[in-house]
Design a protein around this motif. Structure first.
Motif, PDB file in Angstrom:
ATOM      1  N   PRO A  74       0.818  -1.284  -0.062  1.00 37.42           N
ATOM      2  CA  PRO A  74       0.237   0.169  -0.156  1.00 37.42           C
ATOM      3  C   PRO A  74       0.876   1.427   0.127  1.00 37.42           C
ATOM      4  N   ILE A  75       0.676   2.295  -0.783  1.00 34.97           N
ATOM      5  CA  ILE A  75       1.119   3.537  -0.760  1.00 34.97           C
ATOM      6  C   ILE A  75       0.371   4.668  -0.011  1.00 34.97           C
ATOM      7  N   ALA A  76       0.738   4.886   1.080  1.00 37.73           N
ATOM      8  CA  ALA A  76       0.153   6.061   1.904  1.00 37.73           C
ATOM      9  C   ALA A  76      -0.426   7.262   1.217  1.00 37.73           C
ATOM     10  N   PRO A  77      -1.555   7.813   1.530  1.00 35.73           N
ATOM     11  CA  PRO A  77      -1.795   9.134   0.958  1.00 35.73           C
ATOM     12  C   PRO A  77      -1.224  10.402   1.671  1.00 35.73           C
ATOM     13  N   ALA A  78      -1.083  11.464   0.854  1.00 32.80           N
ATOM     14  CA  ALA A  78      -0.719  12.680   1.643  1.00 32.80           C
ATOM     15  C   ALA A  78      -1.802  13.536   2.151  1.00 32.80           C
ATOM     16  N   THR A  79      -1.372  14.139   3.288  1.00 40.25           N
ATOM     17  CA  THR A  79      -2.580  14.965   3.658  1.00 40.25           C
ATOM     18  C   THR A  79      -2.497  16.389   3.104  1.00 40.25           C
ATOM     19  N   VAL A  80      -3.580  16.531   2.305  1.00 47.19           N
ATOM     20  CA  VAL A  80      -4.062  18.087   1.801  1.00 47.19           C
ATOM     21  C   VAL A  80      -5.475  18.378   1.703  1.00 47.19           C
ATOM     22  N   THR A  81      -5.743  19.661   1.666  1.00 46.20           N
ATOM     23  CA  THR A  81      -7.073  20.271   1.516  1.00 46.20           C
ATOM     24  C   THR A  81      -7.365  20.434  -0.197  1.00 46.20           C
ATOM     25  N   ALA A  82      -7.756  19.462  -0.680  1.00 46.09           N
ATOM     26  CA  ALA A  82      -7.852  19.556  -2.347  1.00 46.09           C
ATOM     27  C   ALA A  82      -8.675  20.706  -2.734  1.00 46.09           C
ATOM     28  N   VAL A  83      -8.231  21.174  -3.732  1.00 47.19           N
ATOM     29  CA  VAL A  83      -9.010  22.502  -4.585  1.00 47.19           C
ATOM     30  C   VAL A  83      -9.562  21.940  -5.559  1.00 47.19           C
ATOM     31  N   ASP A  84      -8.645  21.427  -6.538  1.00 49.91           N
ATOM     32  CA  ASP A  84      -9.308  20.843  -7.745  1.00 49.91           C
ATOM     33  C   ASP A  84      -8.454  19.518  -8.406  1.00 49.91           C
ATOM     34  N   SER A  85      -9.339  18.712  -8.671  1.00 47.70           N
ATOM     35  CA  SER A  85      -8.457  17.188  -8.803  1.00 47.70           C
ATOM     36  C   SER A  85      -8.051  16.913 -10.259  1.00 47.70           C
ATOM     37  N   THR A  86      -8.292  18.016 -11.012  1.00 48.76           N
ATOM     38  CA  THR A  86      -7.980  17.976 -12.391  1.00 48.76           C
ATOM     39  C   THR A  86      -6.704  17.653 -12.640  1.00 48.76           C
ATOM     40  N   GLY A  87      -6.351  16.682 -13.279  1.00 48.99           N
ATOM     41  CA  GLY A  87      -4.690  16.597 -13.856  1.00 48.99           C
ATOM     42  C   GLY A  87      -4.074  15.787 -12.558  1.00 48.99           C
ATOM     43  N   ALA A  88      -4.419  15.628 -11.436  1.00 49.57           N
ATOM     44  CA  ALA A  88      -3.755  15.186 -10.352  1.00 49.57           C
ATOM     45  C   ALA A  88      -3.359  13.566 -10.599  1.00 49.57           C
ATOM     46  N   GLN A 105      -1.829  21.234 -15.676  1.00 50.15           N
ATOM     47  CA  GLN A 105      -0.471  21.802 -15.714  1.00 50.15           C
ATOM     48  C   GLN A 105      -0.014  22.693 -14.882  1.00 50.15           C
ATOM     49  N   THR A 106      -0.769  23.633 -14.655  1.00 45.86           N
ATOM     50  CA  THR A 106      -0.636  24.896 -13.675  1.00 45.86           C
ATOM     51  C   THR A 106      -0.364  24.472 -12.255  1.00 45.86           C
ATOM     52  N   SER A 107      -0.778  23.149 -12.088  1.00 46.19           N
ATOM     53  CA  SER A 107      -0.721  23.018 -10.667  1.00 46.19           C
ATOM     54  C   SER A 107       0.456  22.114 -10.203  1.00 46.19           C
ATOM     55  N   TYR A 108       1.137  21.738 -11.296  1.00 46.25           N
ATOM     56  CA  TYR A 108       2.423  20.582 -11.071  1.00 46.25           C
ATOM     57  C   TYR A 108       3.660  21.204 -10.439  1.00 46.25           C
ATOM     58  N   PRO A 109       4.264  20.419  -9.390  1.00 46.07           N
ATOM     59  CA  PRO A 109       5.379  21.161  -8.598  1.00 46.07           C
ATOM     60  C   PRO A 109       6.730  20.976  -9.350  1.00 46.07           C
ATOM     61  N   THR A 110       7.637  21.546  -8.894  1.00 42.31           N
ATOM     62  CA  THR A 110       8.908  21.542  -9.352  1.00 42.31           C
ATOM     63  C   THR A 110       9.724  21.310  -8.283  1.00 42.31           C
ATOM     64  N   PRO A 111      11.143  20.787  -8.502  1.00 43.02           N
ATOM     65  CA  PRO A 111      11.925  20.550  -7.157  1.00 43.02           C
ATOM     66  C   PRO A 111      11.996  21.519  -5.915  1.00 43.02           C
ATOM     67  N   ALA A 112      11.691  22.828  -6.425  1.00 44.49           N
ATOM     68  CA  ALA A 112      11.725  23.948  -5.433  1.00 44.49           C
ATOM     69  C   ALA A 112      10.478  23.902  -4.368  1.00 44.49           C
ATOM     70  N   ASP A 113       9.302  23.228  -4.764  1.00 44.67           N
ATOM     71  CA  ASP A 113       8.001  23.128  -3.977  1.00 44.67           C
ATOM     72  C   ASP A 113       8.093  22.084  -2.938  1.00 44.67           C
ATOM     73  N   GLU A 114       7.697  22.464  -1.790  1.00 44.12           N
ATOM     74  CA  GLU A 114       7.524  21.426  -0.748  1.00 44.12           C
ATOM     75  C   GLU A 114       6.347  20.594  -1.027  1.00 44.12           C
ATOM     76  N   LEU A 115       6.444  19.194  -1.218  1.00 44.98           N
ATOM     77  CA  LEU A 115       5.397  18.238  -1.201  1.00 44.98           C
ATOM     78  C   LEU A 115       5.040  18.057   0.318  1.00 44.98           C
ATOM     79  N   PRO A 116       3.663  17.572   0.167  1.00 42.11           N
ATOM     80  CA  PRO A 116       2.807  17.404   1.394  1.00 42.11           C
ATOM     81  C   PRO A 116       3.326  15.976   2.135  1.00 42.11           C
ATOM     82  N   ALA A 117       3.119  16.019   3.328  1.00 38.92           N
ATOM     83  CA  ALA A 117       3.623  14.774   3.958  1.00 38.92           C
ATOM     84  C   ALA A 117       2.565  13.609   3.787  1.00 38.92           C
ATOM     85  N   VAL A 118       3.007  12.330   4.160  1.00 37.73           N
ATOM     86  CA  VAL A 118       1.970  11.415   3.984  1.00 37.73           C
ATOM     87  C   VAL A 118       1.421  11.330   5.335  1.00 37.73           C
ATOM     88  N   THR A 119      -0.170  10.734   5.443  1.00 37.37           N
ATOM     89  CA  THR A 119      -0.741  10.607   6.597  1.00 37.37           C
ATOM     90  C   THR A 119      -0.277   9.763   7.676  1.00 37.37           C
TER      91      THR A 119
END
Length: 305
Positions: free
Chosen positions: A236-250, A289-303
């Protein structure tokens, strides 16, 4: 650096936001109506390139006003577009409705993507054959999909979305096969397997797909993370904790990040764990595509660990 070649769709996305999705026959007022870049192939290419991968794109756009916004982020992220053809058909168009709970409905008009058939893909033979990883989806003709698999000499990664009638022996080249629960159920049908007999959980479905003959399988499950099935078993791959705004393209962010990590030599488990965080990050911003991170962005932690 390992080379990724994405063979797939390039769209212009027309997205509107509504309080809730309309019922059949109902008219609602919405906001937005902006034209942005999309298409599952282009999304996955941009997601991978944004994370530092070397990516080329095989696809097509029209000679219309939608081609420019459709290509904008592919150009910005440094994707090699030398194998993207201009054709007489209009650029592919996706009509997207996003509700306040971040769920979306999408209707795709293929347009130029319908020209990415066997003959068109064959023109990109060198780019496909030289790639370490070839990434495919279901938004191009079956003949183009099958030709890309035939030309590939490296790893073939398939996200069969939407599920098209790919020959069963061709699809088995996928390593990994990436699908959500709904898509996995339809893929069973390609092999004459009743989805209801494949099991009630994503873990069961992933194992059944391996029994059919897939080497490695990743089943994504949105906010619940993913599961990975390999010869060693199911993880199993644990999910990350976020407040979703738009799931398009996730989901495409997940696939692009998965390809980027595999190109760097990560294991499928490690790559999937990273991809789940990238997909979750994408859901916190509007658009694809406007929502995709780069290495400079901090990714959310897993649950949880």
């Amino acid at each position: 650096m390992a080379q990724i070649c994405v063979v797939g769709s390039i769209n212009a996305d027309l997205a509107v936001r509504v309080a809730r999705h309309p019922l059949p026959g109902e008219t609602l007022l919405g906001t937005g109506a902006l034209i942005t870049a999309g298409g599952k192939g282009a999304n996955q290419a941009v997601a991978a390139a944004n994370l530092g991968a070397s990516v080329s794109m095989v696809g097509a756009v029209g000679r219309d006003s939608n081609a420019q916004p459709a290509l904008e982020f592919l150009k910005r992220s440094g994707v090699d577009l030398s194998q993207v053809q201009e054709v007489e058909s209009p650029t592919g168009l996706a009509l997207i409705t996003v509700s306040e709970d971040a769920e979306n409905t999408i209707v795709v008009v293929p347009g130029a993507n319908a020209t990415v058939d066997k003959q068109q893909v064959r023109k990109a033979e060198a780019a496909i054959a030289e790639a370490d990883i070839v990434v495919l989806q279901g938004e191009i003709p079956v003949s183009g999909f099958a030709e890309a698999v035939r030309l590939a000499t490296g790893r073939v990664m398939v996200n069969l979305a939407p599920v098209i009638d790919v020959p069963a022996d061709v699809l088995l080249h996928a390593d990994p096969l990436v699908a959500n629960e709904h898509e996995a159920g339809l893929i069973f049908g390609l092999y004459g397997v009743d989805a209801s007999a494949a099991g009630q959980t994503e873990e069961d479905m992933a194992l059944k797909l391996r029994e059919i003959g897939f080497e490695n399988v990743v089943i994504t499950r949105g906010s619940r993370g993913a599961v990975v099935a390999t010869a060693e078993g199911v993880t199993p791959i644990a999910p990350a904790t976020v407040t979703a705004v738009d799931s398009t393209g996730a989901g495409d962010a997940f696939v692009g990040a998965l390809a980027a990590q595999l190109a760097q030599g990560s294991s499928l488990i490690d790559a999937s764990q990273h991809a789940a965080r990238v997909g979750a990050f994408a859901a916190t911003r509007q658009g694809a595509q406007t929502s995709y991170p780069t290495p400079a962005d901090e990714l959310p932690a897993v649950t949880h660990a």
